[in-house]
Design an enzyme around this catalytic site. Structure first.
Site, PDB file in Angstrom:
ATOM      1  N   ALA A   1       0.860  -1.180   0.000  1.00 46.04           N
ATOM      2  CA  ALA A   1       0.000   0.000   0.000  1.00 46.04           C
ATOM      3  C   ALA A   1       0.898   1.233   0.000  1.00 46.04           C
ATOM      4  CB  ALA A   1      -0.874  -0.012   1.242  1.00 46.04           C
TER       5      ALA A   1
ATOM      6  N   GLY B   1       0.513  -5.173   0.634  1.00 45.58           N
ATOM      7  CA  GLY B   1      -0.618  -5.133  -0.290  1.00 45.58           C
ATOM      8  C   GLY B   1      -0.250  -5.689  -1.666  1.00 45.58           C
TER       9      GLY B   1
ATOM     10  N   GLU C   1      -0.589  -9.242  -1.375  1.00 42.34           N
ATOM     11  CA  GLU C   1      -2.014  -9.532  -1.193  1.00 42.34           C
ATOM     12  C   GLU C   1      -2.772  -9.454  -2.519  1.00 42.34           C
ATOM     13  OE1 GLU C   1      -2.091  -6.628   2.079  1.00 42.34           O
ATOM     14  OE2 GLU C   1      -3.199  -8.132   3.216  1.00 42.34           O
TER      15      GLU C   1
HETATM   16  N1  3HC Z   1       4.551   3.505   0.259  1.00 43.94           N
HETATM   17  C1  3HC Z   1       5.028   4.733  -0.039  1.00 43.94           C
HETATM   18  N2  3HC Z   1       6.326   4.985  -0.355  1.00 43.94           N
HETATM   19  C2  3HC Z   1       7.145   3.933  -0.358  1.00 43.94           C
HETATM   20  C3  3HC Z   1       6.730   2.633  -0.055  1.00 43.94           C
HETATM   21  C4  3HC Z   1       5.360   2.435   0.250  1.00 43.94           C
HETATM   22  N3  3HC Z   1       4.862   1.221   0.516  1.00 43.94           N
HETATM   23  N4  3HC Z   1       7.796   1.815  -0.139  1.00 43.94           N
HETATM   24  C5  3HC Z   1       8.841   2.580  -0.484  1.00 43.94           C
HETATM   25  N5  3HC Z   1       8.455   3.856  -0.622  1.00 43.94           N
HETATM   26  C6  3HC Z   1       9.293   4.999  -1.026  1.00 43.94           C
HETATM   27  C7  3HC Z   1      10.352   5.319  -0.022  1.00 43.94           C
HETATM   28  O1  3HC Z   1       9.880   6.211   0.959  1.00 43.94           O
HETATM   29  C8  3HC Z   1      11.431   5.938  -0.882  1.00 43.94           C
HETATM   30  O2  3HC Z   1      11.035   7.257  -1.148  1.00 43.94           O
HETATM   31  P1  3HC Z   1      12.149   8.406  -1.327  1.00 43.94           P
HETATM   32  O3  3HC Z   1      12.976   7.986  -2.494  1.00 43.94           O
HETATM   33  O4  3HC Z   1      11.346   9.640  -1.548  1.00 43.94           O
HETATM   34  O5  3HC Z   1      12.936   8.430  -0.057  1.00 43.94           O
HETATM   35  C9  3HC Z   1      11.319   5.166  -2.188  1.00 43.94           C
HETATM   36  O6  3HC Z   1      10.012   4.572  -2.183  1.00 43.94           O
HETATM   37  C10 3HC Z   1      12.336   4.064  -2.362  1.00 43.94           C
HETATM   38  O7  3HC Z   1      12.301   3.253  -1.205  1.00 43.94           O
HETATM   39  P2  3HC Z   1      13.635   2.674  -0.553  1.00 43.94           P
HETATM   40  O8  3HC Z   1      14.638   3.752  -0.403  1.00 43.94           O
HETATM   41  O9  3HC Z   1      13.224   1.932   0.657  1.00 43.94           O
HETATM   42  O10 3HC Z   1      14.122   1.698  -1.716  1.00 43.94           O
HETATM   43  P3  3HC Z   1      14.837   0.298  -1.588  1.00 43.94           P
HETATM   44  O11 3HC Z   1      15.098  -0.123  -2.972  1.00 43.94           O
HETATM   45  O12 3HC Z   1      15.940   0.360  -0.611  1.00 43.94           O
HETATM   46  O13 3HC Z   1      13.737  -0.692  -0.957  1.00 43.94           O
HETATM   47  C11 3HC Z   1      11.578  -1.703  -0.708  1.00 43.94           C
HETATM   48  C12 3HC Z   1      12.577  -1.006  -1.663  1.00 43.94           C
HETATM   49  C13 3HC Z   1      12.140  -3.049  -0.252  1.00 43.94           C
HETATM   50  C14 3HC Z   1      10.297  -1.894  -1.458  1.00 43.94           C
HETATM   51  C15 3HC Z   1      11.372  -0.807   0.544  1.00 43.94           C
HETATM   52  O14 3HC Z   1      11.057   0.496   0.097  1.00 43.94           O
HETATM   53  C16 3HC Z   1      10.276  -1.247   1.462  1.00 43.94           C
HETATM   54  O15 3HC Z   1      10.477  -2.134   2.262  1.00 43.94           O
HETATM   55  N6  3HC Z   1       9.086  -0.607   1.361  1.00 43.94           N
HETATM   56  C17 3HC Z   1       8.018  -0.813   2.264  1.00 43.94           C
HETATM   57  C18 3HC Z   1       7.289  -2.099   2.005  1.00 43.94           C
HETATM   58  C19 3HC Z   1       6.109  -2.228   2.934  1.00 43.94           C
HETATM   59  O16 3HC Z   1       6.186  -1.983   4.115  1.00 43.94           O
HETATM   60  N7  3HC Z   1       4.960  -2.649   2.375  1.00 43.94           N
HETATM   61  C20 3HC Z   1       3.779  -2.777   3.129  1.00 43.94           C
HETATM   62  C21 3HC Z   1       3.035  -1.487   3.120  1.00 43.94           C
HETATM   63  S1  3HC Z   1       1.600  -1.486   4.165  1.00 43.94           S
HETATM   64  C22 3HC Z   1       0.474  -2.401   3.298  1.00 43.94           C
HETATM   65  O17 3HC Z   1       0.756  -2.881   2.248  1.00 43.94           O
HETATM   66  C23 3HC Z   1      -0.869  -2.523   3.930  1.00 43.94           C
HETATM   67  C24 3HC Z   1      -1.704  -3.534   3.249  1.00 43.94           C
HETATM   68  O18 3HC Z   1      -1.645  -4.749   3.931  1.00 43.94           O
HETATM   69  C25 3HC Z   1      -3.123  -3.114   3.170  1.00 43.94           C
END
Ligand code: 3HC
Length: 693
Positions: free
Chosen positions: A66, A105, A108
């Site tokens: 998400a 998500g 999912e």
């Molecule tokens: N939402 C919004 N922004 C996100 C994001 C997300 N889910 N994931 C990454 N970003 C953004 C980061 O803030 C960063 O922004 P910036 O360049 O402005 O600083 C950019 O994307 C790149 O991210 P990283 O620097 O972390 O890039 P990496 O290549 O090192 O890592 C990744 C990539 C492994 C995908 C890592 O970003 C990550 O772990 N992201 C989060 C994943 C996550 O937690 N997903 C679950 C979200 S909650 C959800 O899905 C709820 C659902 O169940 C309903």
């Protein structure tokens, strides 16, 4: 290809429709992505010439979850559940094509496809727990139906990213396709599904694995017990477990309702708000306003470390782990040998735990070279000194380095508190001097305080930050001031803890209050662990402090089985009657009437002055942003991440409340409590630290 919207395209490969998402940086499920998916699937399903559908992403990754920045805002666009229902109920097979990471998500969504293919480098996971959440789009109900209950419990509570091969083994992925040929591989797989008339597999209908765990509550009881310490203080792991329990004990639909209810509780709570804040804060900390991303960098191919003790050894390991050769310099052969032996032992222990092969151990050891001669550092690109914390000693080292090390190299000090401008002043190249403050054990602790001195050049800052990232650290750029950010604020807490002891609290009262707040241990337990005699001098000790007396009695902490606490043979701590007596004598001598002090007061007295100091640090420009201070405290000092760090805690408590207490204590106890001007201004303007830009 026909554009559905700015981030989604729909094209055809024969009778296979291909929906392509392209929403950099990580294809997060923002409103336009959800809209694109909803329209794309509907159009493909409605098109009579389409027989099967492939979902694939452009860029570095499949959908990474998400859009975290959307939480807490008014919902817009198509709902994720509509997208998922459209997919799962599609009369045409849908294949999700995964590269990079299918997370949260994103996974999912993939779980609502009928099939999943992935390239070998892909990974899948449900990392919501790391931002204080649980998978809120059916992940907790679908994952155990594929992976089984035990594996699902492990995945949702750890957030681990599981490699494609393991995903294939557990049935999360149906086929691995060659690297670089994802789209073709997915289309070929879809054609195979059609040719073989494979069924429209719906994960939700796959009940065997959850039914197998029904009537076995011990699975959950054991899991909770085994992980109790790890999960202490966090809400999200427990909520994730409850959802998997629901998957086992309820129907799919009811399980989804339970998941939704618990998700809503978490997403509106303070823990998840703090953890989401930390997610963005960690990424923000790399951005230095006056040092743009394209600043020239110095290639770091060879590193020198002066000092092979605990800290120098730990620092060296970071570079060897990243494949960078290190020359370690000591003054005596036996110190050098000892240092290298400790490092080898460290690596071998990691290998014993299965986290390294012996081959890796040898490779890393092969990158570490010992020397007794500073001259051997002459062609290093980065030299870090980790010698005794004394200005004269440091100045001497830097004078020598200045004459030995090649021009263009970075000269770094690992000082934890000394004035780096003064250290730099003995060189003819102060622009090359920077602080790289590692935390002990330096090979384990994630934090690196990068300390910018007055004359440090931008390329030196840019290179130091990039190097920190390369060796796996979380870095925060700070300015020169006594103790920099971390130790400067720590001093506030230590001082108040000592004063509270004189006022009536026992060390274990203070430790308990701070432990319950969420720190891994309190300040006195910490002192016992580190050794009470660090910085203590036997010859000069005159019994003037409680610590002096303890050390004089040879109560030097855990290593002597006695310090503030008494320790049994298993190092279990017990409040000590001896310490209590020493404290009471001190109180008597200073004429203090001890009083009852509540845990709440202890926490406030220890942390509000830290928040106030953090505000002073910001006021003086020694940290770029409040969130950088939080990053320092979370990664270097064990501030509980679910409280977001000291500055976020200040925002949560209310800065007006913090200020009111500081004013009260200022009036009662004097200038150490003087409120920061910035804090006063923010309260007057009704602002939070998060509002400072
Ligand atoms: N939402 C919004 N922004 C996100 C994001 C997300 N889910 N994931 C990454 N970003 C953004 C980061 O803030 C960063 O922004 P910036 O360049 O402005 O600083 C950019 O994307 C790149 O991210 P990283 O620097 O972390 O890039 P990496 O290549 O090192 O890592 C990744 C990539 C492994 C995908 C890592 O970003 C990550 O772990 N992201 C989060 C994943 C996550 O937690 N997903 C679950 C979200 S909650 C959800 O899905 C709820 C659902 O169940 C309903």
């Amino acid at each position: 290809m026909a554009a559905i919207n700015p981030v989604t395209d729909l094209s055809k490969d024969g009778d296979i429709a291909v929906i392509t998402l392209n929403s950099p940086p990580v294809n997060a499920l923002s409103a336009p992505v959800r809209d694109g998916l909803a329209d794309g699937f509907k159009q493909a399903i409605a098109d009579p010439s389409v027989k099967a559908i492939v979902l694939v992403c452009e860029g570095k990754t499949f959908i990474a979850g998400a859009d975290i920045s959307e939480f807490g805002k008014a919902p817009k666009g198509a709902s994720l559940f509509d997208v998922q229902n459209t997919m799962e109920d599609s009369p045409k097979p849908i294949v999700a094509a995964i590269h990079g990471t299918a997370l949260g998500g994103g996974l999912e969504v993939a779980l609502c496809a009928h099939y999943r293919v992935a390239v070998p480098s892909a990974r899948c996971g449900l990392p919501e727990v790391n931002i204080g959440l649980l998978p809120g789009a059916g992940g907790t109900q679908r994952l155990p139906r594929i992976a089984g209950v035990e594996k699902a419990l492990e995945m949702v509570t750890s957030g681990q990213h599981v490699p494609a091969k393991q995903c294939l083994e557990m049935g999360l992925v149906d086929e691995i396709v060659p690297e670089g040929q994802l789209k073709q591989g997915a289309v070929a797989f879809a054609k195979k599904v059609l040719a073989e008339k494979r069924p429209l597999k719906k994960v939700r209908e796959n009940n065997a694995k959850v039914e197998a765990a029904r009537g076995k509550p011990e699975i959950f009881a054991n899991f909770r017990k085994e992980n109790g310490r790890k999960f202490r203080g966090f809400l999200a792991p427990e909520y994730n477990i409850r959802c998997i329990e629901a998957a086992v004990n309820q129907s799919f639909e009811d399980g989804l309702k339970t998941e939704r209810k618990l998700f809503m509780e978490l997403v509106t709570g303070t823990q998840s708000a703090a953890q989401r804040y930390v997610f963005f804060a960690e990424r923000q900390a790399w951005k230095i306003p006056d040092v743009p991303d394209d600043t020239a960098q110095i290639p770091i191919a060879k590193v020198g470390v002066i000092g092979a003790g605990t800290i120098g050894g730990g620092i060296s390991m970071n570079f060897a782990n990243a494949g960078i050769p290190v020359t370690m310099v000591e003054t005596k052969q036996d110190a050098l040998d000892r240092g290298l032996t400790v490092i080898r032992k460290n690596y071998e222990n990691t290998a014993k735990r299965g986290r390294l092969t012996m081959d890796d151990v040898e490779k890393r050891m092969g990158l570490l070279k010992g020397s007794l001669n500073l001259e051997d550092l002459k062609d290093c690109d980065l030299v870090i000194e980790a010698v005794f914390e004394n200005m004269d000693v440091k100045k001497d080292v830097f004078t020598k380095l200045d004459s030995i090390v090649k021009q263009g190299a970075i000269l770094a000090t690992n000082t934890s508190a000394l004035n780096i401008d003064e250290i730099a002043s003995v060189t003819k190249r102060p622009d090359a001097v920077i602080g790289l403050h590692f935390f002990s054990p330096a090979n384990v602790m994630r934090l690196l305080e990068v300390v910018r001195a007055d004359k440090t050049s931008k390329p030196v800052i840019a290179t130091s930050m990039a190097t920190a990232k390369k060796i796996g650290k979380v870095a925060a750029l700070v300015g020169v001031c006594p103790g920099f950010v971390g130790n400067r604020m720590l001093f506030q807490r230590q001082r108040e803890a000592q004063k509270l002891v004189m006022e009536g609290a026992m060390p274990w009262d203070i430790d308990r209050a701070l432990y319950n707040f969420g720190f891994p241990m309190g300040p006195f337990a910490m002192s016992d662990l580190a050794g009470l005699d660090i910085g203590w001098n036997k010859e000069r000790s005159k019994g003037e402090t409680i610590r002096d007396v303890l050390c004089e009695m040879d109560r030097r902490g855990q290593k002597t089985s006695a310090g503030y606490y008494d320790y049994d043979e298993n190092r279990n701590a017990k409040p000590s009657a001896v310490t209590e007596k020493i404290i009471e004598d001190f109180r008597k001598k200073s004429g203090v009437n001890s009083r009852q002090i509540s845990d709440e007061e202890i926490v406030e007295r220890c942390i509000y002055p830290m928040i106030n100091e953090g505000a002073k640090i910001l006021e003086e420009g020694k940290a770029i942003r409040a969130s950088d201070i939080d990053i320092v405290w979370i990664n270097g000092y064990g501030w509980p991440v679910y409280r977001g760090g000291p500055m976020f805690t200040g925002d949560t408590v209310g800065l007006d409340k913090v200020l009111a207490k500081m004013k009260e204590w200022h009036a009662q106890m004097g200038d150490t409590f003087k409120p920061s001007a910035l804090l006063e201004k923010m309260v007057a303007e009704g602002k939070r630290f998060q509002d400072l830009k």
